[in-house]
Motif scaffolding. Structure first.
Motif, PDB file in Angstrom:
ATOM      1  N   UNK A 129      40.785 -82.841 -57.431  1.00  0.00           N
ATOM      2  CA  UNK A 129      41.396 -81.730 -56.689  1.00  0.00           C
ATOM      3  C   UNK A 129      41.599 -80.527 -57.609  1.00  0.00           C
ATOM      4  N   UNK A 130      42.026 -80.786 -58.835  1.00  0.00           N
ATOM      5  CA  UNK A 130      42.269 -79.687 -59.786  1.00  0.00           C
ATOM      6  C   UNK A 130      40.981 -78.905 -60.044  1.00  0.00           C
ATOM      7  N   UNK A 131      39.883 -79.631 -60.257  1.00  0.00           N
ATOM      8  CA  UNK A 131      38.617 -78.937 -60.527  1.00  0.00           C
ATOM      9  C   UNK A 131      38.115 -78.179 -59.293  1.00  0.00           C
ATOM     10  N   UNK A 132      38.385 -78.742 -58.116  1.00  0.00           N
ATOM     11  CA  UNK A 132      38.014 -78.014 -56.888  1.00  0.00           C
ATOM     12  C   UNK A 132      38.772 -76.685 -56.819  1.00  0.00           C
ATOM     13  N   UNK A 133      40.056 -76.748 -57.115  1.00  0.00           N
ATOM     14  CA  UNK A 133      40.873 -75.526 -57.071  1.00  0.00           C
ATOM     15  C   UNK A 133      40.409 -74.540 -58.148  1.00  0.00           C
ATOM     16  N   UNK A 134      40.182 -75.049 -59.364  1.00  0.00           N
ATOM     17  CA  UNK A 134      39.747 -74.167 -60.463  1.00  0.00           C
ATOM     18  C   UNK A 134      38.430 -73.473 -60.112  1.00  0.00           C
ATOM     19  N   UNK A 135      37.521 -74.217 -59.449  1.00  0.00           N
ATOM     20  CA  UNK A 135      36.231 -73.605 -59.102  1.00  0.00           C
ATOM     21  C   UNK A 135      36.403 -72.536 -58.020  1.00  0.00           C
ATOM     22  N   UNK A 136      37.287 -72.795 -57.063  1.00  0.00           N
ATOM     23  CA  UNK A 136      37.540 -71.772 -56.026  1.00  0.00           C
ATOM     24  C   UNK A 136      38.129 -70.509 -56.668  1.00  0.00           C
ATOM     25  N   UNK A 137      39.053 -70.692 -57.587  1.00  0.00           N
ATOM     26  CA  UNK A 137      39.662 -69.527 -58.255  1.00  0.00           C
ATOM     27  C   UNK A 137      38.594 -68.792 -59.076  1.00  0.00           C
ATOM     28  N   UNK A 138      37.737 -69.564 -59.763  1.00  0.00           N
ATOM     29  CA  UNK A 138      36.676 -68.958 -60.580  1.00  0.00           C
ATOM     30  C   UNK A 138      35.729 -68.132 -59.715  1.00  0.00           C
ATOM     31  N   UNK A 139      35.289 -68.696 -58.602  1.00  0.00           N
ATOM     32  CA  UNK A 139      34.358 -67.973 -57.716  1.00  0.00           C
ATOM     33  C   UNK A 139      34.991 -66.679 -57.207  1.00  0.00           C
ATOM     34  N   UNK A 140      36.262 -66.761 -56.832  1.00  0.00           N
ATOM     35  CA  UNK A 140      36.968 -65.569 -56.345  1.00  0.00           C
ATOM     36  C   UNK A 140      37.099 -64.532 -57.463  1.00  0.00           C
ATOM     37  N   UNK A 141      37.445 -65.007 -58.655  1.00  0.00           N
ATOM     38  CA  UNK A 141      37.668 -64.102 -59.783  1.00  0.00           C
ATOM     39  C   UNK A 141      36.379 -63.382 -60.189  1.00  0.00           C
TER      40      UNK A 141
END
Ligand code: CP3
Length: 343
Positions: A174-186
């Motif tokens: 779940x953490x990596x899923x969230x980190x990837x969503x934040x990365x894509x947005x950023x």
């Protein structure tokens, strides 16, 4: 095109007459003109109103003449745009009433169309560029994915970010899923900022130092590297990791144009770890701006001599404190402008 391009030249590693200077959180509560606006408008109104955000951005430039402006905004506009409520509580700081705690919460986090959701930031950039009139470059910024996760999971500031770490270590998928969503947005966000006119970007990994060197690679650095890879052809990227001196070697090989260092790492050690090849930015202890102006000036000169005038951007090791006297901030900036070699 930019009249004072000292900062951009230092980021390219060119030889300069003196190093450029700006201060992290240079638009802020130590400035009376900032407090005047703060009394009238709440935090996110200031961020979301281009006229206010641009005015606050240029305030320190008018007063002190730094070599770069940084857009007034906040790293937490990203989770807001991703469907996570963020409040800024007076005398408390950021507060997220519905923190992300499990995989279901992560699935409800969206990757927004940033040009739409954060259009007000792009408008603030346009308004700021007009006010700056190409006098100095404008820096855009974002938080690192790990630092954003810290707030999304913890729900507020913390000395340890224990809940954020627990989430990563007990629910890594779940953490990596969230980190990837934040990365894509950023990545989309910083690209939009470049399109809107910023001349460089800085990634703030304010809480990277909460992680062990091994965990730092897995939960923070991996995602910052994606951001650097996506942006480096378009604009100079500065990575500031607070407490992350242990990662400086890897960071120096990332394609970033410059690396921020905090005051716990000596200039000599930072140069050693980065092989002397990359521009470094920092690292005056923000609390040292409470020393008398004459002492600040001496310490700044010494700091420049230690880092060397080239491949160097003078800055603080973290954001300026609200209780710094204005004349002390001025002494810091003036010392750099008056710098002459062989002091
Ligand atoms: O540097 C600048 O002048 C540009 C503006 C800027 C702000 N926040 C404005 C702000 C920048 C670059 C940031 C980044 C930011 N925001 C970071 C990374 C940098 C760092 O300091 O580590 C972080 C962790 C945040 C999250 C955040 N925003 C916190 C923890 C707080 C509360 C801090 C406090 O001292 O109360 C904020 C609020 C905030 N962001 C303020 C300002 C000027 C103060 C509140 C106000 O003006 O009402």
């Amino acid at each position: 095109m930019i009249k004072n391009d000292l900062f951009l030249r230092a980021l390219k590693g060119e030889t300069v007459e003196r190093p450029p200077v700006w201060m992290m959180r240079q638009a802020g509560r130590y400035l009376p003109e900032f407090m005047e606006i703060k009394e009238k408008y709440d935090f996110f109104t200031r961020c979301q109103t281009p006229e206010l955000a641009s005015e606050i951005t240029v305030q320190p430039i008018r007063r002190f003449g730094m070599d770069a402006a940084i857009l007034f905004s906040d790293i937490l506009v990203i989770p807001q745009a991703m469907n996570i409520e963020v409040q800024m509580k007076p005398n408390f700081g950021p507060y997220l009433p519905n923190p992300v705690r499990n995989r279901k919460d992560v699935s409800e986090v969206i990757v927004p169309d940033v040009e739409e959701a954060l259009d007000y930031v792009m408008q603030a950039i346009t308004a700021t560029k007009e006010k700056l009139n190409d006098e100095v470059p404008l820096i855009g910024f974002a938080g690192s994915p790990w630092t954003i996760l810290c707030y999304c999971v913890q729900g507020q500031g913390s000395k340890t970010f224990d809940k954020a770490k627990e989430f990563c270590f007990t629910q890594p998928v779940a953490a990596h899923e969230l980190l990837q969503k934040i990365t894509d947005t950023t990545i989309a966000y910083l690209k939009a900022k470049v399109k809107a006119g910023v001349n460089a970007v800085q990634v703030f990994d304010s809480w990277g130092g909460m992680l062990s060197p091994t965990d730092y690679q897995e939960f923070s650095w991996k995602y910052i590297q994606q951001i650097v890879d996506a942006l480096k052809e378009e604009t100079p990227v500065i990575v500031f990791g607070k407490g992350c001196w242990f990662a400086l070697k890897e960071m120096s090989q990332s394609g970033a144009s410059a690396l921020g260092v905090d005051w716990t790492c000596s200039a000599q050690n930072a140069r050693y770890l980065t092989g002397g090849k990359i521009t470094l930015q920092g690292n005056f202890d923000p609390a040292r701006l409470l020393s008398p102006p004459s002492e600040i000036k001496k310490m700044v000169t010494q700091m420049i001599n230690e880092f060397g005038k080239d491949r160097y951007v003078v800055n603080l090791g973290h954001g300026i404190l609200p209780n710094v006297p204005v004349e002390n901030a001025k002494a810091f900036i003036d010392a750099v402008k008056e710098y002459k070699l062989a002091h």
